[in-house]
Write a protein that holds these residues in place. Structure first.
Motif, short mmCIF file in Angstrom:
data_model
loop_
_atom_site.label_atom_id
_atom_site.label_comp_id
_atom_site.label_asym_id
_atom_site.label_seq_id
_atom_site.Cartn_x
_atom_site.Cartn_y
_atom_site.Cartn_z
N GLY A 70 29.44 18.62 87.10
CA GLY A 70 30.72 18.50 86.40
C GLY A 70 31.85 19.14 87.18
N GLY A 71 31.57 20.26 87.84
CA GLY A 71 32.57 20.92 88.65
C GLY A 71 32.94 20.11 89.89
N ILE A 72 31.95 19.48 90.48
CA ILE A 72 32.21 18.64 91.65
C ILE A 72 33.10 17.46 91.27
N SER A 73 32.84 16.87 90.12
CA SER A 73 33.65 15.73 89.72
C SER A 73 35.02 16.16 89.21
N ILE A 111 42.32 18.13 89.69
CA ILE A 111 43.26 19.10 90.23
C ILE A 111 44.48 18.34 90.78
N PRO A 112 45.65 18.61 90.27
CA PRO A 112 46.82 17.88 90.77
C PRO A 112 47.19 18.35 92.17
#
Length: 82
Positions: free
Chosen positions: A68-71, A76-77
Motif C-alpha cells: 500500500g505504501g509503494i502504491s 504524493i503531489p
C-alpha cells in the motif's frame, strides 16, 4: 499467498498487490479484502508451515502495508513551482 505462508517469500506478493492497487484502486482494494480472508484459509489449511502463526501474520501484514505504501507514491503531489 501460498509462497508467503509456506516459504516466507513476501516480495512477489508485495509487488503484485502494490501494482494492483496502483493500476486500479478498486480492484486492488477487493484484492486486499480477498487476501485478508484467504490468508487464514491458507495458513490453517497447509501442513508445511515455515514459521509460527504470529510471525507469519506479521509478515503478511507488513507485506500488505508495504505494498500500500509503494502504491501511495502516486498520491504524493509533485509541484515544481515551489
Amino acid at each position: 499467498m501460498e509462497q508467503l505462508v509456506i516459504a516466507g517469500r513476501w516480495r512477489v506478493y508485495t509487488a503484485v498487490l502494490g501494482y494492483c492497487i496502483l493500476s486500479n484502486y478498486y480492484m486492488g482494494f477487493m484484492l486486499c479484502v480477498f487476501a485478508a480472508l484467504y490468508y487464514p484459509a491458507v495458513y490453517f489449511g497447509t501442513e508445511k508451515r515455515r514459521d509460527g502463526w504470529w510471525k507469519s501474520c506479521v509478515r503478511f501484514a507488513g507485506a500488505s502495508v508495504l505494498s500500500g505504501g509503494i502504491s501511495a507514491v502516486v498520491l504524493i503531489p509533485m509541484d515544481g513551482d515551489r
